[in-house]
Write a protein that holds these residues in place. Structure first.
Motif, PDB file in Angstrom:
ATOM      1  N   SER A 415       8.193   1.184  10.857  1.00 42.29           N
ATOM      2  CA  SER A 415       7.313   0.011  10.946  1.00 42.29           C
ATOM      3  C   SER A 415       7.805  -0.937  12.038  1.00 42.29           C
ATOM      4  O   SER A 415       7.002  -1.492  12.802  1.00 42.29           O
ATOM      5  CB  SER A 415       7.281  -0.732   9.601  1.00 42.29           C
ATOM      6  OG  SER A 415       6.669   0.052   8.602  1.00 42.29           O
ATOM      7  N   MET A 418       6.769   0.435  15.336  1.00 37.07           N
ATOM      8  CA  MET A 418       5.368   0.153  15.649  1.00 37.07           C
ATOM      9  C   MET A 418       5.195  -1.308  16.076  1.00 37.07           C
ATOM     10  O   MET A 418       4.384  -1.620  16.962  1.00 37.07           O
ATOM     11  CB  MET A 418       4.476   0.446  14.431  1.00 37.07           C
ATOM     12  CG  MET A 418       4.486   1.896  13.961  1.00 37.07           C
ATOM     13  SD  MET A 418       3.964   3.107  15.198  1.00 37.07           S
ATOM     14  CE  MET A 418       5.546   3.830  15.648  1.00 37.07           C
ATOM     15  N   GLU A 419       5.977  -2.206  15.464  1.00 40.12           N
ATOM     16  CA  GLU A 419       5.934  -3.614  15.858  1.00 40.12           C
ATOM     17  C   GLU A 419       6.455  -3.813  17.287  1.00 40.12           C
ATOM     18  O   GLU A 419       6.040  -4.735  17.989  1.00 40.12           O
ATOM     19  CB  GLU A 419       6.776  -4.458  14.903  1.00 40.12           C
ATOM     20  CG  GLU A 419       6.189  -4.627  13.513  1.00 40.12           C
ATOM     21  CD  GLU A 419       5.126  -5.701  13.452  1.00 40.12           C
ATOM     22  OE1 GLU A 419       5.412  -6.821  13.005  1.00 40.12           O
ATOM     23  OE2 GLU A 419       3.980  -5.412  13.869  1.00 40.12           O
ATOM     24  N   LEU A 556       3.125  -7.077   8.503  1.00 36.32           N
ATOM     25  CA  LEU A 556       2.977  -6.272   9.711  1.00 36.32           C
ATOM     26  C   LEU A 556       1.726  -6.710  10.454  1.00 36.32           C
ATOM     27  O   LEU A 556       0.745  -7.142   9.820  1.00 36.32           O
ATOM     28  CB  LEU A 556       2.842  -4.781   9.365  1.00 36.32           C
ATOM     29  CG  LEU A 556       4.091  -3.995   8.962  1.00 36.32           C
ATOM     30  CD1 LEU A 556       3.692  -2.573   8.600  1.00 36.32           C
ATOM     31  CD2 LEU A 556       5.114  -3.982  10.072  1.00 36.32           C
ATOM     32  N   ALA A 560       0.173  -2.403  13.829  1.00 34.53           N
ATOM     33  CA  ALA A 560       1.329  -1.672  13.301  1.00 34.53           C
ATOM     34  C   ALA A 560       1.016  -1.066  11.935  1.00 34.53           C
ATOM     35  O   ALA A 560       1.405   0.070  11.633  1.00 34.53           O
ATOM     36  CB  ALA A 560       2.535  -2.595  13.212  1.00 34.53           C
ATOM     37  N   TYR A 563      -1.150   1.994  12.404  1.00 36.82           N
ATOM     38  CA  TYR A 563      -0.348   3.121  12.882  1.00 36.82           C
ATOM     39  C   TYR A 563       0.449   3.743  11.731  1.00 36.82           C
ATOM     40  O   TYR A 563       0.532   4.972  11.611  1.00 36.82           O
ATOM     41  CB  TYR A 563       0.609   2.661  13.980  1.00 36.82           C
ATOM     42  CG  TYR A 563      -0.023   2.461  15.331  1.00 36.82           C
ATOM     43  CD1 TYR A 563      -1.194   3.132  15.697  1.00 36.82           C
ATOM     44  CD2 TYR A 563       0.553   1.599  16.268  1.00 36.82           C
ATOM     45  CE1 TYR A 563      -1.774   2.943  16.940  1.00 36.82           C
ATOM     46  CE2 TYR A 563      -0.012   1.401  17.521  1.00 36.82           C
ATOM     47  CZ  TYR A 563      -1.176   2.081  17.852  1.00 36.82           C
ATOM     48  OH  TYR A 563      -1.751   1.904  19.089  1.00 36.82           O
TER      49      TYR A 563
END
Length: 722
Positions: A415, A418-419, A556, A560, A563
């Protein structure tokens, strides 16, 4: 010239001052050293008078060593006692100030917690035979010891050694009370040390009568009841003073193992145990054989309670939540009605699924315990399984047991990736990597080379999250992972060493369920809660979650979260969790297996629910190669198949399943007829028919409208006649 002469004079004065100072220091130090040596000589000469020679020196040396090690032991005991005494400083008496009735989400009574001291029976009003039965069975030397009975402990060790197993306990009644008041049932050396010190503390702060009264009020007695008074009402529909000797013996027998000897579950075992209690009364000299013979011939019979079930692990947790709310808002009324979020049907299905899994596969995988938490999208905890048998052990493995999550922890690392701007298709190299002296390896010690991130998480490759953490996260990467996990809802303190990307830091099942509920919420915090409303007995609303709880914060970014949902919804279909895919419902999640196969996890979700499932052993022994994709995944599927029956399916935000995955999701489940060949297959739990969500909203809306409506005149007239 005059100035130069003055400067020279000043320099000489300073030089003379420092010379005199140096001389004074030298003489003072020499004199002090000489005086010390002279004094030491005098001390030595003095103590030579007491020098012991020959055989007398042996006991003197032993006594000296004993004093030395005794001082060391006292210091060690003080260090060990400090945590216990810190616990005792808490305002533990107020834990029982509240009497709470719990309702499920639909308003049905599911249990009670708390004790009102004014309603408990004073020790002087208890029947004499009940007090004697408890003391004869639990602690015969109760009025003689000071909290720890060394004679009783020695006797128990001797009996156990003679029997070749544990047949007699060495804990005093005070130690058991210390455990009930302050500690959990977790079996550990640390807990036993705290228990011993707390027993000493209790003995110095309470009278023997107070200790006995508290013990009878606080012990778990089976059937969801706490305390002897509640047990008397539950099992015999009587108050404590009205119990017969046979009934008192049966209640006294419950303290050892309430689940095993509960009369509403196993009456023959309860009667056999009561007979042992009667024997203890005779052997302890508290009663004669003639006084107990009638109780032996006419054993007690309990009221039929076989249909009663209580979600005790959930109730314990909900009671703690209630106390937190009540004290933070300073409720003046301590008699409360709490509507919880529990779904009784889903709770039963979760309990049955965990028990079924352990019965079918526990011996094969060498596991004895399991835990599970189910959270509906929005944060309501719908089911909680804290262990296999609450009566046997009340330690809640769902909320208190700290276990390594293994690869199920990797979602925080991914995570964060993705951020940071990475995508599921970002390429990355699966190859050996070291971080200092630590070199993690993949399962099977094989490496795939250049792959994308979504493949890495689906195959649970270990090197990729480590490589992401080391190369993509910048400064203090472990601190960033810990911070994100906290935002997800992990409340357990986490270590931030280099191994954390692979799940080396312990968490609870509740932590993982809370965190995974973020994904179906589209990146918003799940706002986990077990209480929806608290009222007094007059119906006045004191707390309402929808009204009083703060709104959900974003954990999030939407991108993100999308994803992550895209990647996690591939794992039950092309990854390590193929046994977790819910029939006809798109499923996401992640497996977790710790080193040595000690813990196996599956944490997953649909658009409607999130759940975390754990299986393992209380003593941390390894299983027989059990992975998160086996029993935990199967248990998740079994419960979720039940949970989604007749329920409108919500979509998972951002999930865009590939055609082959969509085909698996939409594939009709074959109907399996019950035959001899399928008799041992996993059970299918059938959810009772209920109103749809839309119908429920209509009925609730009608109810709200009727609250403010005036009664019909005809009904008013009938009421006035009556």
């Amino acid at each position: 010239m005059a100035d130069d002469g003055e400067d020279l004079k000043n320099k000489r004065l300073k030089s003379h001052f420092f010379l005199r100072l140096d001389a004074w220091l030298d003489s003072t130090l020499w004199a002090a050293g000489f005086r010390f040596l002279d004094l030491w000589e005098e001390i030595t000469i003095f103590f030579r008078r007491f020098r012991v020679k020959g055989w007398k020196r042996i006991p003197v040396e032993l006594a000296g060593e004993a004093l030395t090690w005794g001082a060391v032991g006292m210091i060690a005991m003080l260090a060990l006692a400090k945590p216990a005494f810190e616990i005792a400083k808490s305002d533990w008496r107020k834990k029982s100030d509240f009497a709470v009735t719990f309702l499920d989400r639909y308003g049905n009574v599911i249990g009670h917690r708390g004790i009102i001291h004014e309603d408990s029976v004073p020790i002087d009003e208890l029947p004499d035979h009940l007090v004697k039965a408890v003391l004869a069975t639990e602690d015969r030397r109760f009025f003689e010891h000071f909290g720890i009975d060394f004679l009783g402990l020695f006797r128990a060790v001797s009996e156990n050694a003679r029997a070749g197993g544990v047949v007699q306990g060495g804990s005093t009644l005070t130690q058991q009370l210390a455990k009930n008041l302050f500690l959990s049932n977790e079996r550990s050396f640390d807990r036993k040390i705290k228990e011993a010190f707390l027993a000493l503390w209790i003995e110095t702060h309470m009278t023997k009568k107070e200790i006995l009264s508290l013990y009878l009020d606080r012990a778990y007695m089976g059937g969801g009841t706490f305390g002897a008074a509640a047990a008397a009402r539950f099992y015999f529909n009587k108050e404590l003073p009205d119990l017969t000797l046979a009934e008192s013996a049966m209640i006294a027998g419950l303290f050892k193992a309430p689940a095993k000897y509960a009369p509403h579950v196993n009456l023959p075992a309860a009667r056999a145990r009561a007979n042992e209690v009667l024997t203890n009364l005779v052997q302890g000299g508290l009663m004669t054989e003639g006084e107990v013979i009638d109780a032996r011939r006419h054993p007690a019979t309990a009221v039929d309670r076989s249909t009663k079930e209580a979600p005790d692990f959930f109730l314990d947790w909900a009671y703690e939540q209630t106390l937190d709310v009540a004290r933070s808002q300073d409720f003046s009324d301590h008699t409360l009605v709490v509507r919880t979020t529990l779904d009784a049907g889903l709770q039963h299905a979760a309990e049955q699924a965990v028990e079924t899994g352990l019965r079918q596969y526990g011996e094969t995988y060498r596991v004895k315990q399991g835990a599970m938490v189910v959270i509906e999208n929005g944060g309501a905890v719908r089911a909680m399984v804290g262990g296999r048998d609450y009566g046997e052990n009340q330690f809640n493995r769902a909320t208190k047991a700290l276990r390594q999550p293994g690869s199920s922890f990797k979602v925080y690392t991914y995570s964060l990736a993705m951020e940071k701007g990475l995508t599921p298709t970002t390429p990355i190299v699966d190859a050996p990597i070291c971080w200092g002296n630590w070199c993690p390896g993949n399962y099977g010690n094989s490496y795939a080379g250049r792959i994308d991130i979504q493949t890495a998480i689906a195959k649970s490759i270990n090197t990729i999250p480590v490589r992401l953490t080391k190369e993509k996260f910048g400064k203090k990467p472990m601190d960033q992972i810990v911070a994100l996990a906290k935002k997800f809802g992990v409340e357990t303190p986490l270590r931030n060493d280099v191994t954390i990307p692979l799940g080396s830091s312990e968490v609870t099942v509740m932590d993982q369920a809370t965190a995974y509920a973020v994904f179906p919420a589209g990146g918003l915090e799940s706002r986990r809660h077990g209480i929806s409303q608290i009222t007094d007995y007059g119906g006045n609303v004191l707390y309402d979650f929808d009204r009083d709880a703060p709104p959900a914060k974003r954990v999030l970014t939407q991108q993100a979260a999308d994803y992550m949902n895209h990647m996690l919804t591939r794992i039950p279909y092309v990854g390590t969790a193929r046994k977790a895919a819910v029939d006809g419902v798109l499923t996401g999640g992640k497996t977790g297996t710790t080193q040595g196969y000690r813990d196996a996890w599956f944490c997953g979700y649909t658009g409607n629910f999130a759940a975390a499932v754990w299986f393992g052993n209380d003593d941390y022994t390894s299983s027989n190669n059990m992975t998160g994709g086996s029993l935990p995944a199967m248990t998740f599927k079994l419960v979720m198949d039940y949970a989604h029956q007749g329920l409108p399916i919500r979509e998972i935000p951002g999930a865009d399943p590939a055609p082959e995955i969509a085909e698996q999701v939409n594939k009709e489940k074959p109907v399996v007829e019950k035959t001899e060949e399928t008799a041992d297959a996993a059970p299918v739990f059938v959810r009772p028919r209920m109103l749809t969500v839309a119908s429920t909203r209509v009925v609730k809306d009608i109810g709200e409208r009727l609250k403010g409506a005036k009664p019909l005149k005809r009904l008013e007239k009938v009421a006035s006649v009556e």
